[in-house]
Design a protein around this motif. Structure first.
Motif, mmCIF file in Angstrom:
data_model
loop_
_atom_site.group_PDB
_atom_site.id
_atom_site.type_symbol
_atom_site.label_atom_id
_atom_site.label_comp_id
_atom_site.label_asym_id
_atom_site.label_seq_id
_atom_site.Cartn_x
_atom_site.Cartn_y
_atom_site.Cartn_z
ATOM 1 N N GLY A 119 39.391 -54.236 10.701
ATOM 2 C CA GLY A 119 40.431 -54.009 9.710
ATOM 3 C C GLY A 119 41.703 -53.404 10.273
ATOM 4 O O GLY A 119 42.626 -53.076 9.533
ATOM 5 N N ILE A 120 41.805 -53.292 11.569
ATOM 6 C CA ILE A 120 42.928 -52.601 12.214
ATOM 7 C C ILE A 120 44.252 -53.322 11.902
ATOM 8 O O ILE A 120 44.314 -54.547 11.830
ATOM 9 C CB ILE A 120 42.644 -52.541 13.732
ATOM 10 C CG1 ILE A 120 43.591 -51.599 14.443
ATOM 11 C CG2 ILE A 120 42.710 -53.913 14.358
ATOM 12 C CD1 ILE A 120 43.181 -51.340 15.892
ATOM 13 N N ARG A 125 48.620 -65.831 12.873
ATOM 14 C CA ARG A 125 48.745 -64.369 12.819
ATOM 15 C C ARG A 125 47.519 -63.794 12.130
ATOM 16 O O ARG A 125 47.069 -64.325 11.121
ATOM 17 C CB ARG A 125 49.992 -63.985 12.019
ATOM 18 C CG ARG A 125 51.267 -64.571 12.566
ATOM 19 C CD ARG A 125 51.822 -63.726 13.699
ATOM 20 N NE ARG A 125 52.979 -64.380 14.296
ATOM 21 C CZ ARG A 125 52.952 -64.977 15.478
ATOM 22 N NH1 ARG A 125 51.856 -65.024 16.184
ATOM 23 N NH2 ARG A 125 54.041 -65.533 15.962
ATOM 24 N N HIS A 126 47.032 -62.718 12.652
ATOM 25 C CA HIS A 126 45.813 -62.158 12.047
ATOM 26 C C HIS A 126 46.166 -61.052 11.071
ATOM 27 O O HIS A 126 47.005 -60.241 11.368
ATOM 28 C CB HIS A 126 44.898 -61.581 13.129
ATOM 29 C CG HIS A 126 44.446 -62.630 14.082
ATOM 30 N ND1 HIS A 126 43.192 -63.157 14.087
ATOM 31 C CD2 HIS A 126 45.119 -63.294 15.041
ATOM 32 C CE1 HIS A 126 43.097 -64.068 15.024
ATOM 33 N NE2 HIS A 126 44.244 -64.175 15.613
ATOM 34 N N LEU A 183 37.305 -56.908 21.759
ATOM 35 C CA LEU A 183 36.361 -55.818 21.513
ATOM 36 C C LEU A 183 36.784 -54.966 20.323
ATOM 37 O O LEU A 183 36.034 -54.789 19.376
ATOM 38 C CB LEU A 183 36.219 -54.929 22.761
ATOM 39 C CG LEU A 183 35.396 -55.514 23.907
ATOM 40 C CD1 LEU A 183 35.278 -54.508 25.040
ATOM 41 C CD2 LEU A 183 34.009 -55.927 23.424
ATOM 42 N N ILE A 184 38.028 -54.442 20.332
ATOM 43 C CA ILE A 184 38.432 -53.507 19.278
ATOM 44 C C ILE A 184 38.658 -54.241 17.958
ATOM 45 O O ILE A 184 37.989 -53.988 16.969
ATOM 46 C CB ILE A 184 39.687 -52.714 19.707
ATOM 47 C CG1 ILE A 184 39.348 -51.871 20.947
ATOM 48 C CG2 ILE A 184 40.184 -51.834 18.561
ATOM 49 C CD1 ILE A 184 40.473 -51.068 21.504
ATOM 50 N N LYS A 185 39.592 -55.226 17.972
ATOM 51 C CA LYS A 185 39.900 -55.942 16.727
ATOM 52 C C LYS A 185 38.738 -56.852 16.301
ATOM 53 O O LYS A 185 38.416 -56.962 15.124
ATOM 54 C CB LYS A 185 41.175 -56.761 16.925
ATOM 55 C CG LYS A 185 41.400 -57.832 15.888
ATOM 56 C CD LYS A 185 42.445 -57.414 14.894
ATOM 57 C CE LYS A 185 42.610 -58.507 13.845
ATOM 58 N NZ LYS A 185 43.421 -58.071 12.731
ATOM 59 N N GLY A 186 38.105 -57.515 17.274
ATOM 60 C CA GLY A 186 37.093 -58.510 16.945
ATOM 61 C C GLY A 186 35.734 -57.923 16.590
ATOM 62 O O GLY A 186 34.997 -58.516 15.821
ATOM 63 N N MET A 187 35.392 -56.774 17.150
ATOM 64 C CA MET A 187 34.039 -56.275 16.932
ATOM 65 C C MET A 187 33.983 -54.853 16.377
ATOM 66 O O MET A 187 33.225 -54.579 15.462
ATOM 67 C CB MET A 187 33.248 -56.328 18.250
ATOM 68 C CG MET A 187 33.039 -57.754 18.708
ATOM 69 S SD MET A 187 32.186 -57.850 20.279
ATOM 70 C CE MET A 187 32.626 -59.515 20.758
#
Lengths: 586, 86
Positions: A430-431, A585-586, A422-426
Motif C-alpha cells: 500500500g506504499i 503507473r502503480h 521486495l518493499i512495494k511488491g511484498m
C-alpha cells in the motif's frame, strides 16, 4: 594532465546529474519511458561495457588468441537474442523490473522472490569488479591510493544515481560512452597506423606489416610467438565443445542480465525496443571489433620489445639496463616483473614447455618475464606505442567511464529490485508513490555503500564470480523470461521447478570445481580439462543449466494444470505491439 | 478474419521470421566461427585466416545487420496485420 582530463569528465557527469533529477518512480526506474532508441542504444552500450571489456578483454585476446573469440561472439551475440526474443515483449508488458514480469506472468510471489535473489546475487557479484576497476584506474593513473579511488567513485555514482535514478544514469551513460569509445579507439588507430599504415584497426589487423616485409600481421605474430614456444595466436587451444558451450552461456547470460534488460523499459514503444537493441550492438561493436586488433598488436609490440632479433642470437634480446621507461614504470605497479636468471644482462621471454631443450642450447635458464599481467595490454598500450601524454590521460578517463557506467546500471537494477519488488511488491503493497521513491533512493544509497565496502574488502572469490553472474542469468533468468513469452502453456509449477533446477545444477557444477561457496580447498575435483564433465568448464555450464531448466519446466508444466485464462490473455497481449503505452503507473 | 485469428496469423509470421534470423545467427557464429573454423582457415581474407575473421570480426558485423533486418521486417509485419503502434 591526467587530473585535468579525468576532472573534466567528472564535472560533466555531475552537471548532467543536476540537470536530470527524477521526480517520480517512473522516472527513477525507467526514465519515464521517454528515451530515444538511439540514445538508449548508446546508454546500453556504456551500461554493458564494463571495466572488464575496456581493460581486460584486449589482454585476454592478446594471450588467448583465437580462443578469446568466445568473449567477442558471446558478449555480442546475446544482443540478437535480446532483440528477437525478449526486449520487445518485455517492453510491451510495460512494468519496471524483471522480477515483476516473472511474478506476474507466473502468478506467484515465490517465482518473483527466486528472480529477485538471482538478480541480486548476479548484480552484486558483478558490481564488486566495477568498484575495484575504479580503484585500480585511479591507483594506476593518478597515483592515488586504491581506497581513495573507490571512495571518489562511490561519491560520483552516489550523486547522479541517487538524484537522477534511471533518468540521471541514462544521460550520464551517454556521455560516458563517448568518453570511453574515444579513449579506446584513439590509441588503437595510432598503433594500427604505426604497424600497418592502416587507419582502421579492423583493416590493419588483416593487412601486411608496414616494415616492407610483405608479411601479414597475423602471420608474423604467429611466427614470433611460436618461435618462442608459445601456442600460435590464430590456433585453437580449448576443446571445441567448451568453446561452443562457453559462447552459448555468455550469449544467453548476456540476454538474461537484468541490468541490461531494464534498459529496454526506458524507450517509448515496442518498435523502439527492437531498434534500440540494434543500436546498442552498433555502439558495442565499435569497441568489440577494435579489441582483437588492440590485443594482437599489443602482443606483437610486447614480444618485439623484448626479443629484438632472431631467436637464439646472442644480441637479439633486450639488455636489462636498456629496458624502455614504460617497463620500469609498470614494474613499480607489480603488473610486470622480470629477473635475469642466467645473468647474461639480457631478458629472455619464452614458454618453457614449448621451447623444451632448445632453450638450453641458447644458454637460457628459464623464462625471465616473471610477471606479465594481461591488463597491461590496454593500460600500457599508449606508452608502448610511444603516444603523447594526453592519450594516456584519455585512457584513464575511459577506464573510469566504463567502470562507473556499468556500476550505476547494476546499482539501479539492485535498488529497484529491493524497493519495487521486495518493499512495494511484498512487504508494503500500500506504499504511496512518494514513499516508494524515497525507498528506492535509500536502497540505492545502501547498495552503493555495500558495493564500495565489497570493493574495498573483496571476498576471496572476487575473481571467479563473473562465471557465477553469467551462469545464474543464463540458467535461471533467461529461460524463465523466454518461456513466459513463447510458451503460453507454461505455468507457475513448471517455471519455478525449471528455475530451481537450472540455478542449482549450475551452482553445484561451479562449486564442485571452484570450492563450495568459493571456499578454497573445498573443491571436489581439480578445475582442469581432464576432470570436467565431457570437457565443459564451470564457466561454460550455464548453457547446460539453461537446457535443464527448459526441459524440466516443459515436463512439469505438462503434468500440472494450465495457467489461468487471464494469464493466457496476458501472454497474447504482450505478443502484439499495439496499445503499448508508457509503463503502467502503480 | 476476426481479431483473434489475425493475432494468431501475426504470431505465426513473427515466429517464422525469428526462426529464420536465429538460423543465420547460429550458422555464422557457431557454424563458421567455431565448428568449421579449421576448414575455413585454409582460405584467407586479406591477412585474416577466414575462420578466424568470422570468429573475431565477421560474426559481430552479421549480428548487427541481423537485428536491423529483423527490426525492418517486423515493422512491415506490424503494418500488414494492422497491429502497429500509433
Amino acid at each position: 594532465m591526467t587530473y585535468i582530463v579525468v576532472g573534466l569528465s567528472f564535472a560533466l557527469y555531475i552537471g548532467i546529474a543536476v540537470w536530470s533529477r527524477a521526480s517520480s518512480t517512473g522516472e527513477f526506474y525507467v526514465a519515464g519511458a521517454g528515451v530515444h532508441p538511439v540514445a538508449n542504444g548508446m546508454a546500453t552500450a556504456a551500461d554493458w561495457m564494463s571495466a572488464a571489456s575496456f581493460i581486460s578483454m584486449a589482454g585476454l585476446i592478446a594471450f588467448l588468441g583465437y580462443d578469446a573469440s568466445v568473449y567477442l561472439m558471446g558478449w555480442t551475440g546475446g544482443y540478437v537474442l535480446l532483440a528477437l526474443l525478449l526486449a520487445p515483449y518485455l517492453r510491451k508488458f510495460g512494468k519496471f523490473t524483471v522480477p515483476e514480469f516473472i511474478g506476474d506472468r507466473f502468478y506467484s510471489k515465490g517465482a518473483r522472490l527466486v528472480a529477485v535473489i538471482c538478480l541480486i546475487v548476479a548484480s552484486v557479484t558483478y558490481v564488486i569488479g566495477q568498484m575495484r576497476g575504479v580503484g585500480v584506474a585511479f591507483g594506476r593513473f593518478l597515483e592515488v591510493p586504491f581506497e581513495i579511488g573507490v571512495y571518489v567513485g562511490m561519491g560520483i555514482v552516489f550523486i547522479y544515481a541517487v538524484l537522477g535514478g534511471m533518468k540521471g544514469i541514462t544521460y550520464t551513460q551517454i556521455a560516458q560512452y563517448c568518453v570511453l569509445i574515444f579513449a579506446y579507439t584513439v590509441p588503437a588507430i595510432f598503433i594500427s597506423l604505426n604497424l600497418t599504415g592502416h587507419f582502421l584497426p579492423q583493416v590493419g589487423l588483416g593487412s601486411t606489416m608496414a616494415d616492407g616485409s610483405g608479411v601479414a600481421l597475423l602471420e608474423k605474430l604467429d611466427q614470433v610467438v611460436t618461435d618462442l614456444g608459445f601456442a600460435a595466436f590464430t590456433a585453437q587451444k580449448w576443446p571445441t565443445i567448451n568453446i561452443f558451450l562457453l559462447t552459448l552461456s555468455l550469449m544467453i547470460g548476456t540476454a538474461g542480465l537484468p541490468h541490461v534488460i531494464i534498459r529496454f523499459f526506458t524507450v517509448p514503444k515496442v518498435a523502439d525496443a527492437r531498434a534500440s537493441a540494434g543500436w546498442a550492438l552498433v555502439f558495442i561493436a565499435v569497441l568489440y571489433t577494435t579489441a582483437p586488433a588492440v590485443g594482437a598488436m599489443a602482443r606483437l609490440n610486447l614480444m618485439s620489445t623484448i626479443q629484438t632479433g632472431p631467436v637464439g642470437e646472442e644480441t637479439a634480446n633486450i639488455e636489462v639496463a636498456q629496458v624502455p621507461r614504460w617497463m620500469e614504470h609498470w614494474r613499480t605497479t607489480g603488473l610486470l616483473d622480470w629477473k635475469d636468471k642466467n645473468g647474461d644482462g639480457r631478458i629472455q621471454y619464452y614458454d618453457e614447455g614449448g621451447m623444451g631443450g632448445k632453450a638450453d642450447t641458447f644458454g637460457w635458464q628459464g623464462n625471465e618475464m616473471t610477471k606479465v599481467d594481461r591488463d597491461i595490454m590496454v593500460l600500457a598500450n599508449p606508452e608502448i606505442a610511444k603516444l603523447p601524454n594526453w592519450v594516456i590521460a584519455l585512457v584513464a578517463a575511459g577506464g573510469l567511464a566504463a567502470a562507473l557506467s556499468t556500476a550505476a546500471g547494476l546499482l539501479l537494477a539492485i535498488s529497484s529490485a529491493i524497493s519495487h519488488d521486495l518493499i512495494k511488491g511484498m512487504i508494503a503493497p500500500g506504499i504511496s508513490e512518494k514513499r516508494e521513491l524515497l525507498a528506492s533512493r535509500i536502497s540505492m544509497a545502501a547498495a552503493i555503500i555495500l558495493a564500495g565496502y565489497l570493493g574495498l574488502n573483496p571476498p576471496g572469490f572476487a575473481a571467479q564470480v563473473v562465471a557465477l553472474a553469467f551462469g545464474l542469468a543464463a540458467s535461471s533468468i533467461f529461460p524463465a523470461l523466454m518461456m513466459g513469452i513463447f510458451n503460453k502453456r507454461m505455468n507457475r509449477e513448471g517455471a519455478i521447478a525449471g528455475m530451481l533446477v537450472g540455478l542449482f545444477s549450475t551452482l553445484i557444477y561451479i562449486f564442485w570445481f571452484k570450492g563450495w561457496f568459493f571456499i578454497p580447498d573445498t573443491a571436489m575435483a581439480k578445475d582442469s580439462v581432464d576432470h570436467w564433465l565431457m570437457g565443459i568448464s564451470p564457466e561454460a555450464f550455464g548453457a547446460v543449466g539453461a537446457g535443464l531448466n527448459f526441459t524440466v519446466a516443459y515436463i512439469v508444466s505438462r503434468a500440472t494444470a494450465p495457467p489461468p485464462d487471464e494469464i493466457q490473455h496476458l501472454v497474447e497481449d504482450i505478443r502484439i505491439p499495439r496499445s503499448a503505452g508508457s509503463p503502467e503507473r502503480h | 478474419m476476426n481479431e483473434h485469428d489475425n493475432a494468431r496469423a501475426y504470431w505465426r509470421a513473427t515466429l517464422r521470421l525469428v526462426t529464420g534470423c536465429l538460423i543465420v545467427w547460429f550458422l555464422v557464429s557457431y557454424g563458421l566461427g567455431i565448428l568449421l573454423v579449421d576448414e575455413l582457415n585454409r582460405f584467407s581474407l586479406g591477412g585474416y585466416p577466414l575462420g578466424f575473421w568470422f570468429a573475431q570480426q565477421g560474426s559481430i558485423y552479421v549480428f548487427v545487420v541481423l537485428i536491423f533486418f529483423y527490426t525492418h521486417r517486423m515493422k512491415k509485419l506490424d503494418r500488414k496485420f494492422d497491429v502497429h503502434e500509433d
